[in-house]
Scaffold this motif. Structure first.
Motif, PDB file in Angstrom:
ATOM      1  N   MET A  44       1.146  -1.011   0.104  1.00 57.19           N
ATOM      2  CA  MET A  44       0.620   0.125   0.133  1.00 57.19           C
ATOM      3  C   MET A  44       1.223   1.206   0.112  1.00 57.19           C
ATOM      4  O   MET A  44       0.377   2.642  -0.309  1.00 57.19           O
ATOM      5  N   GLU A  45       2.510   0.843   0.450  1.00 58.41           N
ATOM      6  CA  GLU A  45       2.949   2.308   0.508  1.00 58.41           C
ATOM      7  C   GLU A  45       3.550   3.193  -0.669  1.00 58.41           C
ATOM      8  O   GLU A  45       3.530   3.609  -1.208  1.00 58.41           O
ATOM      9  N   LEU A  46       3.752   1.529  -1.425  1.00 57.96           N
ATOM     10  CA  LEU A  46       4.434   1.489  -2.982  1.00 57.96           C
ATOM     11  C   LEU A  46       3.644   1.669  -3.729  1.00 57.96           C
ATOM     12  O   LEU A  46       3.611   2.392  -5.039  1.00 57.96           O
ATOM     13  N   ASP A  47       2.110   2.036  -3.597  1.00 57.08           N
ATOM     14  CA  ASP A  47       1.158   2.527  -4.587  1.00 57.08           C
ATOM     15  C   ASP A  47       1.088   3.571  -4.413  1.00 57.08           C
ATOM     16  O   ASP A  47       0.566   4.289  -5.408  1.00 57.08           O
ATOM     17  N   LYS A  48       0.916   4.197  -2.771  1.00 55.47           N
ATOM     18  CA  LYS A  48       1.350   5.629  -3.640  1.00 55.47           C
ATOM     19  C   LYS A  48       2.278   6.223  -4.151  1.00 55.47           C
ATOM     20  O   LYS A  48       2.246   7.553  -5.049  1.00 55.47           O
ATOM     21  N   GLY A  49       3.073   5.761  -4.668  1.00 49.93           N
ATOM     22  CA  GLY A  49       4.852   6.009  -5.564  1.00 49.93           C
ATOM     23  C   GLY A  49       5.591   4.900  -4.714  1.00 49.93           C
ATOM     24  O   GLY A  49       6.355   4.980  -4.093  1.00 49.93           O
ATOM     25  N   ASP A  50       5.999   5.230  -6.082  1.00 44.62           N
ATOM     26  CA  ASP A  50       6.993   3.911  -7.032  1.00 44.62           C
ATOM     27  C   ASP A  50       8.413   4.364  -6.799  1.00 44.62           C
ATOM     28  O   ASP A  50       8.361   5.519  -6.443  1.00 44.62           O
ATOM     29  N   ASN A  51       9.483   3.794  -6.524  1.00 37.76           N
ATOM     30  CA  ASN A  51      10.229   4.143  -6.961  1.00 37.76           C
ATOM     31  C   ASN A  51      10.642   4.599  -5.718  1.00 37.76           C
ATOM     32  O   ASN A  51      11.636   5.772  -5.041  1.00 37.76           O
ATOM     33  N   GLU A  55      12.103  -8.980   0.101  1.00 36.68           N
ATOM     34  CA  GLU A  55      13.156 -10.165   0.465  1.00 36.68           C
ATOM     35  C   GLU A  55      11.574 -11.349  -0.606  1.00 36.68           C
ATOM     36  O   GLU A  55      11.811 -11.466  -1.690  1.00 36.68           O
ATOM     37  N   THR A  56      10.421 -11.359  -0.320  1.00 40.33           N
ATOM     38  CA  THR A  56       9.178 -12.689   0.375  1.00 40.33           C
ATOM     39  C   THR A  56       8.344 -11.883  -1.359  1.00 40.33           C
ATOM     40  O   THR A  56       8.027 -12.787  -1.893  1.00 40.33           O
ATOM     41  N   LEU A  57       8.328 -10.280  -1.094  1.00 40.69           N
ATOM     42  CA  LEU A  57       7.509  -9.733  -2.464  1.00 40.69           C
ATOM     43  C   LEU A  57       8.150  -9.721  -3.618  1.00 40.69           C
ATOM     44  O   LEU A  57       7.512 -10.158  -4.763  1.00 40.69           O
ATOM     45  N   VAL A  58       9.866  -9.429  -3.146  1.00 37.16           N
ATOM     46  CA  VAL A  58      10.149  -9.988  -4.737  1.00 37.16           C
ATOM     47  C   VAL A  58       9.984 -11.262  -5.500  1.00 37.16           C
ATOM     48  O   VAL A  58       9.830 -12.027  -5.869  1.00 37.16           O
ATOM     49  N   LYS A  59      10.237 -12.338  -5.073  1.00 42.49           N
ATOM     50  CA  LYS A  59      10.084 -13.845  -4.739  1.00 42.49           C
ATOM     51  C   LYS A  59       8.638 -13.922  -5.193  1.00 42.49           C
ATOM     52  O   LYS A  59       8.896 -15.115  -6.446  1.00 42.49           O
ATOM     53  N   ASN A  60       7.513 -13.516  -4.673  1.00 40.18           N
ATOM     54  CA  ASN A  60       6.508 -13.681  -5.023  1.00 40.18           C
ATOM     55  C   ASN A  60       5.971 -12.866  -6.952  1.00 40.18           C
ATOM     56  O   ASN A  60       4.527 -12.560  -6.899  1.00 40.18           O
ATOM     57  N   SER A  61       7.105 -12.426  -6.615  1.00 41.56           N
ATOM     58  CA  SER A  61       7.169 -10.857  -8.110  1.00 41.56           C
ATOM     59  C   SER A  61       5.994  -9.834  -8.230  1.00 41.56           C
ATOM     60  O   SER A  61       5.632  -9.596  -8.635  1.00 41.56           O
ATOM     61  N   LEU A  62       5.828  -9.556  -7.018  1.00 44.34           N
ATOM     62  CA  LEU A  62       4.744  -8.382  -6.840  1.00 44.34           C
ATOM     63  C   LEU A  62       5.579  -7.198  -6.508  1.00 44.34           C
ATOM     64  O   LEU A  62       4.882  -6.039  -6.899  1.00 44.34           O
ATOM     65  N   ILE A  63       6.851  -6.794  -6.570  1.00 42.59           N
ATOM     66  CA  ILE A  63       7.938  -5.975  -6.267  1.00 42.59           C
ATOM     67  C   ILE A  63       9.022  -6.224  -6.941  1.00 42.59           C
ATOM     68  O   ILE A  63       9.403  -7.194  -7.570  1.00 42.59           O
ATOM     69  N   ASP A  64       9.800  -5.159  -7.441  1.00 47.91           N
ATOM     70  CA  ASP A  64      11.577  -5.492  -7.902  1.00 47.91           C
ATOM     71  C   ASP A  64      12.425  -4.250  -7.125  1.00 47.91           C
ATOM     72  O   ASP A  64      11.610  -3.542  -6.616  1.00 47.91           O
ATOM     73  N   ARG A  65      13.342  -5.231  -7.305  1.00 51.60           N
ATOM     74  CA  ARG A  65      14.222  -4.417  -6.432  1.00 51.60           C
ATOM     75  C   ARG A  65      15.216  -3.978  -7.347  1.00 51.60           C
ATOM     76  O   ARG A  65      15.562  -5.147  -7.873  1.00 51.60           O
ATOM     77  N   THR A  84      10.020  -0.796  -6.378  1.00 53.35           N
ATOM     78  CA  THR A  84       8.605  -0.156  -7.359  1.00 53.35           C
ATOM     79  C   THR A  84       7.951  -1.801  -7.483  1.00 53.35           C
ATOM     80  O   THR A  84       8.080  -2.969  -7.087  1.00 53.35           O
ATOM     81  N   LEU A  85       7.039  -1.254  -7.598  1.00 54.74           N
ATOM     82  CA  LEU A  85       5.110  -2.760  -7.645  1.00 54.74           C
ATOM     83  C   LEU A  85       5.383  -3.174  -9.449  1.00 54.74           C
ATOM     84  O   LEU A  85       5.993  -2.513 -10.204  1.00 54.74           O
ATOM     85  N   THR A  86       5.414  -4.652  -9.343  1.00 56.02           N
ATOM     86  CA  THR A  86       5.355  -5.087 -10.613  1.00 56.02           C
ATOM     87  C   THR A  86       3.958  -4.745 -11.366  1.00 56.02           C
ATOM     88  O   THR A  86       3.091  -4.557  -9.915  1.00 56.02           O
ATOM     89  N   LYS A  87       3.856  -4.959 -11.942  1.00 52.72           N
ATOM     90  CA  LYS A  87       2.064  -5.020 -12.744  1.00 52.72           C
ATOM     91  C   LYS A  87       1.147  -6.276 -12.198  1.00 52.72           C
ATOM     92  O   LYS A  87       0.125  -6.117 -11.683  1.00 52.72           O
ATOM     93  N   LYS A  88       1.404  -6.674 -11.035  1.00 55.71           N
ATOM     94  CA  LYS A  88       1.748  -8.342 -10.425  1.00 55.71           C
ATOM     95  C   LYS A  88       0.429  -7.650  -9.607  1.00 55.71           C
ATOM     96  O   LYS A  88      -0.183  -7.868  -8.584  1.00 55.71           O
ATOM     97  N   GLY A  89       2.568  -6.969  -8.762  1.00 53.73           N
ATOM     98  CA  GLY A  89       1.694  -6.169  -7.408  1.00 53.73           C
ATOM     99  C   GLY A  89       1.162  -4.516  -8.069  1.00 53.73           C
ATOM    100  O   GLY A  89       0.090  -4.425  -6.550  1.00 53.73           O
ATOM    101  N   LYS A  90       0.530  -4.068  -8.543  1.00 52.09           N
ATOM    102  CA  LYS A  90      -0.143  -2.976  -9.356  1.00 52.09           C
ATOM    103  C   LYS A  90      -1.461  -4.072  -9.191  1.00 52.09           C
ATOM    104  O   LYS A  90      -2.799  -3.653  -8.443  1.00 52.09           O
TER     105      LYS A  90
END
Length: 150
Positions: A41-48, A70-80, A93-99
């Motif tokens: 939800m924090e990342l959804d406010k503003g990426d990067n 790390e877990t969110l990266v493994k689940n393809s929800l965010i990129d680092r 940043t959020l991935t498309k799946k994360g968005k």
């Protein structure tokens, strides 16, 4: 000076915490935990944003946020990513799946809280929201300052 009804307030706060906990169990859908949901939800406010900024936003230590990221990266929800101009920084940043997950969470919570706030009489809504924000800021301030001394 009139005494502040601290015990009454604490009782209401415990009821509120239980209601929020029950909502969090159903609201953080899509296979994410409450902590992961808060980061998303924090990342959804503003990426990067940086790992440190994200930790500050959610009030957790950097190591907890790092493990959760790390877990969110493994689940393809965010990129680092690590910028070339500053190798000591990590941008999140959020991935498309994360968005998509954020949209689902927001849609569900928006509907729930629209109904909930709809039960607050219109004449009290602005004052309620202002008071709730004031209380939240005061609590954040106390938490940053350390334990309350009696």
């Amino acid at each position: 000076m009139k005494e502040i009804p601290v015990r009454e307030f604490r009782n209401i706060l415990r009821q509120f915490e239980r209601a929020v906990a029950a909502r969090n169990q159903s609201a953080c859908c899509c296979g994410v935990t409450v902590t992961q949901c808060h980061l998303l939800m924090e990342l959804d406010k503003g990426d990067n944003i940086t790992l440190n900024e994200l930790a500050d936003c959610v009030g957790l230590d950097k190591s907890t946020v790092s493990r959760t990221v790390e877990t969110l990266v493994k689940n393809s929800l965010i990129d680092r990513t690590i910028p070339k101009n500053n190798r000591r920084t990590t941008l999140i940043t959020l991935t498309k799946k994360g968005k998509a997950v954020c949209r689902t969470i927001n849609t569900s919570n928006d509907a729930y809280f629209r109904k909930t706030l709809g039960q607050v009489p219109v004449v009290h809504r602005a004052g309620f929201l202002e008071g709730f924000e004031t209380l939240t800021r005061a609590m954040e301030s106390q938490n940053k300052a350390g334990k309350v001394k009696v």
